[in-house]
Design a protein around this motif. Structure first.
Motif, short mmCIF file in Angstrom:
data_model
loop_
_atom_site.label_atom_id
_atom_site.label_comp_id
_atom_site.label_asym_id
_atom_site.label_seq_id
_atom_site.Cartn_x
_atom_site.Cartn_y
_atom_site.Cartn_z
N TYR A 165 0.81 -1.20 0.00
CA TYR A 165 0.00 0.00 0.00
C TYR A 165 0.86 1.26 0.00
O TYR A 165 0.40 2.33 0.40
CB TYR A 165 -0.93 -0.01 1.21
N GLY A 166 2.09 1.15 -0.44
CA GLY A 166 3.03 2.27 -0.43
C GLY A 166 2.52 3.50 -1.16
O GLY A 166 2.88 4.62 -0.81
N GLY A 167 1.66 3.31 -2.15
CA GLY A 167 1.14 4.44 -2.91
C GLY A 167 0.20 5.34 -2.13
O GLY A 167 0.03 6.50 -2.47
N VAL A 168 -0.40 4.81 -1.07
CA VAL A 168 -1.35 5.62 -0.30
C VAL A 168 -0.88 5.89 1.14
O VAL A 168 -1.57 6.57 1.89
CB VAL A 168 -2.76 4.98 -0.26
N TYR A 174 3.73 6.85 8.39
CA TYR A 174 2.69 5.89 8.75
C TYR A 174 3.18 4.47 8.52
O TYR A 174 2.91 3.57 9.32
CB TYR A 174 1.40 6.17 7.97
N ARG A 175 3.92 4.24 7.43
CA ARG A 175 4.51 2.92 7.20
C ARG A 175 5.47 2.57 8.33
O ARG A 175 5.50 1.44 8.80
CB ARG A 175 5.23 2.88 5.85
N ASP A 176 6.28 3.54 8.75
CA ASP A 176 7.20 3.31 9.87
C ASP A 176 6.42 2.93 11.13
O ASP A 176 6.79 2.02 11.87
CB ASP A 176 8.06 4.55 10.15
N PHE A 177 5.32 3.64 11.38
CA PHE A 177 4.49 3.36 12.55
C PHE A 177 3.94 1.94 12.49
O PHE A 177 3.99 1.19 13.47
CB PHE A 177 3.33 4.37 12.63
N ILE A 178 3.43 1.54 11.33
CA ILE A 178 2.86 0.19 11.18
C ILE A 178 3.95 -0.86 11.38
O ILE A 178 3.73 -1.89 12.02
CB ILE A 178 2.19 0.04 9.80
N GLU A 207 -8.07 5.08 -3.93
CA GLU A 207 -7.11 5.43 -2.87
C GLU A 207 -7.76 5.35 -1.50
O GLU A 207 -7.17 4.84 -0.55
CB GLU A 207 -6.56 6.84 -3.08
N ILE A 208 -8.98 5.85 -1.43
CA ILE A 208 -9.73 5.80 -0.17
C ILE A 208 -9.92 4.36 0.27
O ILE A 208 -9.65 4.00 1.43
CB ILE A 208 -11.08 6.52 -0.30
N GLU A 209 -10.32 3.49 -0.66
CA GLU A 209 -10.55 2.09 -0.31
C GLU A 209 -9.26 1.38 0.08
O GLU A 209 -9.25 0.55 0.99
CB GLU A 209 -11.26 1.36 -1.45
N GLN A 210 -8.15 1.72 -0.59
CA GLN A 210 -6.87 1.12 -0.20
C GLN A 210 -6.48 1.52 1.21
O GLN A 210 -6.03 0.70 2.00
CB GLN A 210 -5.76 1.54 -1.17
N PHE A 211 -6.66 2.79 1.54
CA PHE A 211 -6.31 3.24 2.88
C PHE A 211 -7.23 2.63 3.93
O PHE A 211 -6.78 2.25 5.01
CB PHE A 211 -6.31 4.77 2.97
N VAL A 212 -8.51 2.51 3.63
CA VAL A 212 -9.45 1.86 4.55
C VAL A 212 -9.02 0.41 4.77
O VAL A 212 -9.02 -0.09 5.90
CB VAL A 212 -10.89 1.94 4.02
N THR A 213 -8.60 -0.26 3.72
CA THR A 213 -8.11 -1.64 3.83
C THR A 213 -6.94 -1.71 4.80
O THR A 213 -6.88 -2.59 5.66
CB THR A 213 -7.71 -2.19 2.45
N VAL A 214 -6.00 -0.77 4.68
CA VAL A 214 -4.85 -0.75 5.59
C VAL A 214 -5.31 -0.55 7.02
O VAL A 214 -4.85 -1.25 7.93
CB VAL A 214 -3.85 0.37 5.19
#
Length: 108
Positions: free
Chosen positions: A36-39, A44-48, A90-97
């Motif tokens: 999900y790097g695009g969104v 936030y990736r570091d946090f996850i 993009e919204i759906e990808q972020f919701v998935t994350v």
């Protein structure tokens, strides 16, 4: 850089260099969040990534429901309100994350 900071011992330099290499490999690692790097912002990736490596997580949230308790509709509403993403995919990808993050299958 190490010399600039006065780190002159070869053993310490070697250990710090190895830590830097390990961190760089991890950054390009194979965590599920990299899909999900695009969104996702780097922070936030570091946090996850840190969250996935943690043995426990404690939070206090007075203004929103914690991630473990969020429904898809609630996560979507938060994402849309943030106004960072405009396109529906993009919204759906972020919701998935947001919904995948707390799942036990991802190292929690």
């Amino acid at each position: 850089m190490l010399r600039l900071y006065g780190v002159d011992e070869p053993a310490v330099q070697a250990r710090l260099a190895e830590l830097a290499r390990t961190a760089n490999r991890r950054r390009r690692g194979s965590g599920w969040w990299n899909e999900y790097g695009g969104v996702l912002a780097d922070t936030y990736r570091d946090f996850i990534e840190l969250e996935a490596a943690a043995s426990s997580v404690r939070t206090y949230q007075s203004q929103m429901i914690p991630a473990l308790l969020q429904t898809p509709d609630y996560a979507r509403a938060l994402t849309v309100a943030g106004r960072r993403w405009k396109r529906p995919e993009e919204i759906e990808q972020f919701v998935t994350v947001r919904l995948i993050r707390p799942a036990p299958a991802h190292g929690r």
